[in-house]
Design an enzyme around this catalytic site. Structure first.
Site, short mmCIF file in Angstrom:
data_model
loop_
_atom_site.label_atom_id
_atom_site.label_comp_id
_atom_site.label_asym_id
_atom_site.label_seq_id
_atom_site.Cartn_x
_atom_site.Cartn_y
_atom_site.Cartn_z
N ARG A 78 -72.99 -18.60 31.19
CA ARG A 78 -74.07 -17.86 31.84
C ARG A 78 -74.53 -16.71 30.96
O ARG A 78 -73.82 -16.27 30.06
CB ARG A 78 -73.65 -17.38 33.22
CG ARG A 78 -72.50 -16.39 33.23
CD ARG A 78 -71.87 -16.27 34.61
NE ARG A 78 -72.78 -15.67 35.58
CZ ARG A 78 -73.17 -16.28 36.69
NH1 ARG A 78 -72.79 -17.50 36.98
NH2 ARG A 78 -73.96 -15.66 37.53
N LYS A 122 -76.63 -11.61 42.36
CA LYS A 122 -77.56 -11.37 43.46
C LYS A 122 -76.95 -10.45 44.52
O LYS A 122 -77.65 -9.66 45.14
CB LYS A 122 -77.95 -12.70 44.10
CG LYS A 122 -79.00 -13.44 43.30
CD LYS A 122 -79.46 -14.69 44.02
CE LYS A 122 -78.46 -15.81 43.83
NZ LYS A 122 -78.95 -17.11 44.30
N GLU A 133 -79.73 -20.97 45.29
CA GLU A 133 -79.48 -20.72 46.70
C GLU A 133 -80.46 -19.63 47.12
O GLU A 133 -80.52 -18.57 46.48
CB GLU A 133 -78.03 -20.23 46.89
CG GLU A 133 -77.72 -20.02 48.35
CD GLU A 133 -76.32 -19.51 48.63
OE1 GLU A 133 -75.51 -19.43 47.70
OE2 GLU A 133 -76.07 -19.19 49.81
#
Ligand code: ATP
Ligand code: MG
Length: 563
Positions: A262, A272, A37
């Site tokens: 992850r 982020k 994104e």
């Protein structure tokens, strides 16, 4: 097909891909994608996903798409798109012509939504965000049906069309999937598919005032692109039933979703949202601050793409969340830099040395080896002169027992040059040492005594006459704790920021061969660590970043464990 001769066992994802090829499940196709994104810069966690997706595509003769999952106009920007493209390329991956944007499928997604309404599987709901939350129930309690759930198909089609036409204000209505408000999986309780948002999108402009929700859009994007293996992180495992429901109700192409753990790294935050906070609040100099775990920060710090790819290979992929020791990342970095970077001499905290018996005005060019790990790198000349700089910490007036470096009356070797003996110490009025006087032994040129006498240490040095001034920035971990989330009540991760993560040394002296050094050249400063030229360097001012020190804590631990 598999051009990976590695004898090691395939990880669980590569095993699935290999098996699918064997059974011809996808007609021999392997299509993966990396779907960021564009709401921030990529970080080292993304590198794991990038190397996995692009790696699988290249090993199995498939392809990997770079696709921007740009469905939220409020947080997304072109700057982020550009940085992501640069970072993935820098890591060494190539998507060829397969660059895609989720926003390019808005029309298709809208048609799919109309299809679901016509099937009686989606409805327009007038509950506001808060009411929607209340009606959803909890993990232990079922939700309640929305009072708008049983609208007729005609009414839903009409209202959805008017939502799209811009007749209603933000947040006043949503389009929801009609699944099951009592479903044990909360994601299945009539999730929102579209929201009203009168906001310009960085690509589609003002064309749309309804935007698809992530869960509605994501699976469709993979379907439209005919992705075979839709690889994502574990937190999406319980979204999979919803993606399956959407694709099955629509009867469209259905990729296989596979989840993996992850990457988490010690001393690092990876989201982020948090990295943006550090940037916005000025706690770092920007997304590419060399202390940031962003790929642009790491690149500026001097990391090589090869080191990051090797790190990703070593950590592998699995299904359990854990935290990787940042020392492993640094170990992979040192391994690569050790092989590839030229050795040079630089003095970070200079102490002047005068060689009293060396002729005034004389300069000798001595041979120095560029890289002992790589013979083809050859040698270079370094100038030696009467006045030199050594490191302040390489001298002690009253040395303790284990200090073997320079001290009054003691002889040491200057690398590639001569043996010198300290004869005198000059101090200022405050008692600080400002200069040393030494003598040299001309017979030891090159660094060896013909009479076979030994010295206990070898120092790096720079000719004072020929030295080039430089600024050197030393970095430490951005956080003081292995787990930055380990905080006291009422504090957040920022309370663990390391106040000493940056130290700037402004009067360093480097050998003259570095005068023309340019970013992103990387070097080993002998005895000090690996350094690279920073972007702030100009023709007038050299600036270096310390990429990483020489001490390899990872290798030390491994040695101990293998004993
Ligand atoms: P963040 O948590 O940093 O905001 P994100 O998941 O929201 O990351 P995306 O842009 O959605 O960011 O990520 C793109 C891809 O990168 C996704 O497929 C995601 O699974 C993967 N990814 C993100 N963070 C990590 C990580 N720490 N380790 C491995 N893969 C990751
Ligand atoms: Mg995400």
């Amino acid at each position: 097909m598999l051009n990976n001769n590695d004898e090691t066992r395939l990880d669980f994802i590569r095993s699935i891909v290999a098996e699918d090829l064997k059974t011809n499940k996808w007609d021999g196709r392997v299509v993966t994608r990396f779907p960021p994104e564009p709401n921030g810069y990529l970080h080292i966690g993304h590198a794991k996903s990038i190397c996995l997706n692009f790696g699988i595509a290249s090993e199995f003769g498939g392809r990997c798409h770079l696709r921007f999952d740009d469905t939220n106009p409020e947080k997304e920007e072109q700057e982020y798109v550009d940085s992501i493209i640069e970072d993935v390329r820098w890591l060494g991956w190539d998507w060829g012509e397969h660059l895609y944007y989720g926003s390019d499928y808005f029309k298709q997604m809208h048609e799919y939504a109309v299809q679901l309404i016509k099937k009686g599987k989606a409805y327009v709901c007038d509950l506001n965000a808060e009411q929607t939350r209340e009606y959803r129930g909890t993990l232990t309690e079922p939700g309640k049906d929305s009072p708008y759930r049983n609208r007729s198909i005609e009414e839903n089609l009409d209202l959805f069309e008017r939502m799209k036409a811009g007749e209603f204000p933000d947040g006043s209505r949503t389009l929801r999937a009609k699944i099951d408000m009592a479903h044990p999986n909360l994601n299945m309780r009539d999730p929102v598919m579209y929201r009203i948002l009168h906001a310009a999108h960085h690509r589609s402009g003002d064309t749309w005032c309804i935007y698809p929700m992530y869960d509605w859009a994501h699976g469709l994007e993979d379907s439209v692109e005919r992705v075979t293996h839709s690889i994502c992180t574990l937190e999406f495992e319980n979204h999979r039933p919803l993606y399956d429901w959407f694709l099955d109700e629509l009867g469209v192409y259905h990729p296989q979703q596979i989840e993996f753990a992850r990457l988490n790294l010690s001393y690092t935050v990876m989201s982020k949202r948090r990295l943006l906070q550090l940037v916005r609040e000025g706690l770092v100099s920007g997304w590419d601050d060399p202390r940031m775990p962003t790929l642009s920060g790491i690149r500026r710090r001097g990391y090589s793409p090869e080191a990051i790819r090797e790190f990703c290979r070593r950590i592998g992929v699995n299904k359990f969340n854990s935290t990787v020791d940042i020392a492993l990342l640094e170990h992979c970095l040192r391994e690569d830099l050790n092989k590839t970077s030229a050795r040079v001499m630089a003095v970070l905290r200079p102490l002047k040395v005068v060689i009293d018996n060396y002729p005034k005005g004389q300069v000798e060019e001595l041979d120095a080896i560029n890289n002992p790990e790589d013979e083809s790198a050859g040698t270079r000349k370094v100038p030696f002169s009467r006045e030199l700089y050594i490191e302040q910490e390489d001298f002690m007036e009253e040395p303790p027992k284990k200090f073997f470096r320079l001290a009054p009356g003691r002889e040491v070797r200057l690398r590639y040059a001569y043996f010198i003996t300290c004869t005198d110490v000059v101090k200022d009025e405050n008692g600080n040492i400002v200069e040393l006087h030494c003598t040299y032994d001309p017979a030891t040129r090159g660094g060896d005594a013909p009479d076979g006498r030994k010295v206990k240490s070898t120092l790096h040095w720079v000719s004072a006459e020929r030295a080039v001034e430089a600024e050197v920035r030393l970095y430490d971990h951005l956080f003081t704790k292995e787990d930055p989330d380990d905080v006291a009540e009422g504090e957040d991760f920022k309370s663990n920021l390391n106040p000493n993560s940056l130290e700037v040394l402004t009067s360093c002296k480097v050998e003259p061969s570095l005068a023309q050094a340019e970013s992103p050249n990387r070097y080993q400063f002998e005895r000090l660590g690996y350094f690279c030229v920073d972007l702030d360097s100009t023709g007038d001012k050299l600036v270096f970043n310390r990429t990483v020190g020489l001490r390899d804590t990872w290798a030390k631990v491994q040695q101990k464990l293998n004993k």
